[in-house]
Design an enzyme around this catalytic site. Structure first.
Site, PDB file in Angstrom:
ATOM      1  N   SER A  70       0.829  -1.199   0.000  1.00  0.00           N
ATOM      2  CA  SER A  70       0.000   0.000   0.000  1.00  0.00           C
ATOM      3  C   SER A  70       0.865   1.250   0.000  1.00  0.00           C
ATOM      4  CB  SER A  70      -0.895  -0.014   1.235  1.00  0.00           C
ATOM      5  OG  SER A  70      -1.599   1.200   1.333  1.00  0.00           O
ATOM      6  N   CYS A 111      -7.841   1.366  12.937  1.00  0.00           N
ATOM      7  CA  CYS A 111      -9.153   0.881  12.515  1.00  0.00           C
ATOM      8  C   CYS A 111     -10.033   0.519  13.699  1.00  0.00           C
ATOM      9  CB  CYS A 111      -8.984  -0.354  11.641  1.00  0.00           C
ATOM     10  SG  CYS A 111      -7.633  -0.188  10.511  1.00  0.00           S
TER      11      CYS A 111
HETATM   12  C1  LIG Z   1      -2.586  -0.210   6.543  1.00  0.00           C
HETATM   13  C2  LIG Z   1      -2.627  -1.667   6.445  1.00  0.00           C
HETATM   14  C3  LIG Z   1      -3.543  -2.306   5.578  1.00  0.00           C
HETATM   15  C4  LIG Z   1      -4.583  -1.552   4.800  1.00  0.00           C
HETATM   16  O1  LIG Z   1      -4.014  -0.817   3.751  1.00  0.00           O
HETATM   17  P1  LIG Z   1      -4.918   0.334   3.067  1.00  0.00           P
HETATM   18  O2  LIG Z   1      -4.105   0.794   1.920  1.00  0.00           O
HETATM   19  O3  LIG Z   1      -5.087   1.388   4.121  1.00  0.00           O
HETATM   20  O4  LIG Z   1      -6.199  -0.299   2.671  1.00  0.00           O
HETATM   21  C5  LIG Z   1      -3.503  -3.682   5.487  1.00  0.00           C
HETATM   22  N1  LIG Z   1      -2.609  -4.397   6.197  1.00  0.00           N
HETATM   23  C6  LIG Z   1      -1.714  -3.825   7.025  1.00  0.00           C
HETATM   24  C7  LIG Z   1      -0.740  -4.681   7.747  1.00  0.00           C
HETATM   25  C8  LIG Z   1      -1.708  -2.447   7.190  1.00  0.00           C
HETATM   26  O5  LIG Z   1      -0.835  -1.896   8.017  1.00  0.00           O
END
Ligand SMILES: *Cc1c(COP(=O)(O)O)cnc(C)c1O
Length: 395
Positions: free
Chosen positions: A198, A323
Site C-alpha cells: 500500500s 481501525c
Molecule cells: C494499513 C494496512 C492495511 C490496509 O491498507 P490500506 O491501503 O489502508 O487499505 C492492510 N494491512 C496492514 C498490515 C496495514 O498496516
C-alpha cells in the site's frame, strides 16, 4: 507536533507529491486510448509497474494495481479460496494477529463454508513455521501470514513459511503492507506467491496499492468492467496515485538501510526510556520487530485517555490500530499475545520513521511518563492495585 503514528499512515513525501502533479499535468490521458495522450499515460504506467515489480523481485506482468492494501488482501484471499474450492479445497490458514482486511475477509469465507485455522503467535507475537506446517492439510487452499504486524511490529519468518508452502504445493499470500519500503523483500527467494502493498505506508499517497501474484497463481477478477489490469481489476487507472506511490517506493528503496538504521536507533532509545515507567511492558518481540515500532502496555490506565493527553502535549500516537480505536474492544493482537483485557486497554503504539529525531524521542519519553503518572493518580484501578486489593498483572 511530533508525528509518531507512521504505521497508520505516513506523510506524502514531496517527491510523491511532485510525481502526482506531474501525472495530472503530463499523463492525464486514458491509458486504454490509442491516441498520443493515452499512449503517454500507458507508458508512464508501464514504467511504474516495472518499478514496483523490481522493488520486490517480481516481473511487471505479476503486478496488479489496486485501491490499497485492503483491496489487495481481499482479492488475493478470495481468489485463492474460490479457486481452491473448485478443487474441493476449502481450508484456509492464517494467524490471529492479521490486519482486519485479512481477518474479516476470512470471516466472510467462513460464513460461506470455508474452514479457517487461526494460528496462535505466543507472547512474542511471532508465528512458528512448524505450526504453519502442522496446520496445512490436503484440502488447504491458502496460507496467509502477514510480513510484519502493524500494531506490535513483529516480523514473521516469511522465507521459512514460503519454503514449506512451496514444498507442500499450497499458495502463500503475505500482507506486506508494513514491510514494503522498509524491509528488503524478494518474492522468489522467499517463495511468496501473492503479496499486498500500500502506497501510504511508505510516504506515497493513500487509496493506491498493489497486489503481486506469481504467474500461474490463482487470481480472479474482483471488479468487473473494462480490461484494465489484465482483466483482473476493471476501472480507469489511478495514474496520479500509481506514479506517486512508485516515486515514494523508489525513494524508500534507495534509502532503506539508512532509514531503517535511523528508525531503529530511535526505537531502541524509546523502548529503553519507556521501560523505566513502573508496571509497563513492551508488546512484541524485542529483536524481530520493525525498525520504527514501539508498543507498550501500562497497567491501570486507558489507552484512549493517554492518547488524548499526548495529543494535547503535541504528540500524535496510537492505541491499538487506527481501525479499531473508537471501539471499546481491546486489540485482537494484544489479546493474541496473551495480554489480559484490562492490560490491553492501556496500550500505546508509537511508530517512528526517517522524519523523527532523537529530540522527539526524549520529548515523548518525558510526556508519556508524565501522562501515565497523572492518569494513574486518577485511576481507581491503580489505587486498588496500590492498596493491594488487586494483583498487578504487569510486574
Ligand atoms: C494499513 C494496512 C492495511 C490496509 O491498507 P490500506 O491501503 O489502508 O487499505 C492492510 N494491512 C496492514 C498490515 C496495514 O498496516
Amino acid at each position: 507536533m511530533i508525528y509518531a503514528d507512521n504505521a497508520a499512515t505516513t506523510k506524502t513525501s514531496p517527491l510523491a507529491q511532485k510525481a502526482m502533479l506531474d501525472a495530472m499535468d503530463r499523463f492525464w490521458g486514458n491509458p486504454s486510448s490509442l491516441h498520443t495522450p493515452g499512449q503517454l499515460a500507458k507508458e508512464a504506467m508501464q514504467s511504474a509497474r516495472q518499478a514496483v515489480a523490481r522493488a520486490i523481485g517480481a516481473q511487471p506482468q505479476e503486478i496488479y494495481f489496486t485501491s490499497g492494501g485492503s483491496e489487495a488482501d481481499n482479492q488475493a484471499i478470495v481468489s485463492a479460496a474460490k479457486v481452491g474450492a473448485k478443487k474441493g479445497k476449502k481450508h484456509l490458514v492464517t494467524t490471529a494477529i492479521e490486519h482486519h482486511a485479512v481477518l474479516h475477509t476470512m470471516d466472510g469465507l467462513a460464513k460461506e463454508g470455508f474452514e479457517v485455522t487461526l494460528l496462535p503467535v505466543g507472547e512474542s507475537g511471532i508465528v512458528k513455521a512448524e505450526d504453519v506446517a502442522a496446520a496445512i492439510r490436503e484440502d488447504t487452499a491458502l496460507v496467509s501470514v502477514m510480513y510484519a504486524n502493524n500494531e506490535i511490529g513483529t516480523i514473521q519468518p516469511i522465507a521459512e513459511i514460503g519454503a514449506l508452502c512451496r514444498e507442500k504445493g499450497v499458495p502463500f499470500h503475505t500482507d506486506a503492507v508494513q514491510a514494503v519500503g522498509h524491509l528488503p523483500i524478494d518474492v522468489n527467494a522467499q517463495n511468496i506467491d501473492m503479496l499486498s502493498l500500500s502506497g501510504h505506508k511508505f510516504h506515497g499517497p493513500r487509496g493506491v496499492g498493489a497486489l503481486y501474484v506469481r504467474r500461474g497463481a490463482p487470481l480472479l477478477t474482483f471488479i468487473h468492467g473494462g480490461a484494465q489490469e489484465s482483466g483482473r481489476r476493471a476501472g480507469t487507472e489511478n495514474l496520479p496515485g500509481i506514479l506517486g506511490m512508485t516515486a515514494a517506493l523508489a525513494d524508500a528503496e534507495a534509502h532503506m538501510a539508512d532509514n531503517a538504521a535511523h528508525a531503529q536507533k530511535l526505537r531502541d532509545a524509546l523502548i529503553e526510556g519507556l521501560s523505566k515507567i513502573p508496571h509497563s511492558v513492551l508488546n512484541g518481540d524485542r529483536e524481530q520487530r520493525l525498525p520504527g515500532n514501539v508498543n507498550f502496555c501500562f497497567e491501570g490506565i486507558e489507552g484512549e485517555s493517554l492518547l488524548l493527553l499526548l495529543d494535547d502535549k503535541g504528540i500524535a500516537a496510537s492505541s491499538g490500530s487506527a481501525c479499531t480505536s473508537g471501539s471499546l474492544d481491546p486489540s485482537h493482537v494484544l489479546l493474541a499475545i496473551g495480554r489480559p483485557h484490562e492490560v490491553a486497554h492501556g496500550s500505546l503504539r508509537l511508530t517512528l520513521d526517517r522524519e523523527n529525531t532523537m529530540e522527539d524521542v526524549e520529548q515523548i519519553i518525558r510526556a508519556v511518563a508524565e501522562v501515565v503518572s497523572y492518569l494513574r493518580e486518577m485511576s481507581p484501578v491503580w489505587k486498588a492495585l496500590q492498596r493491594g486489593e488487586r494483583q498487578y498483572v504487569i510486574q
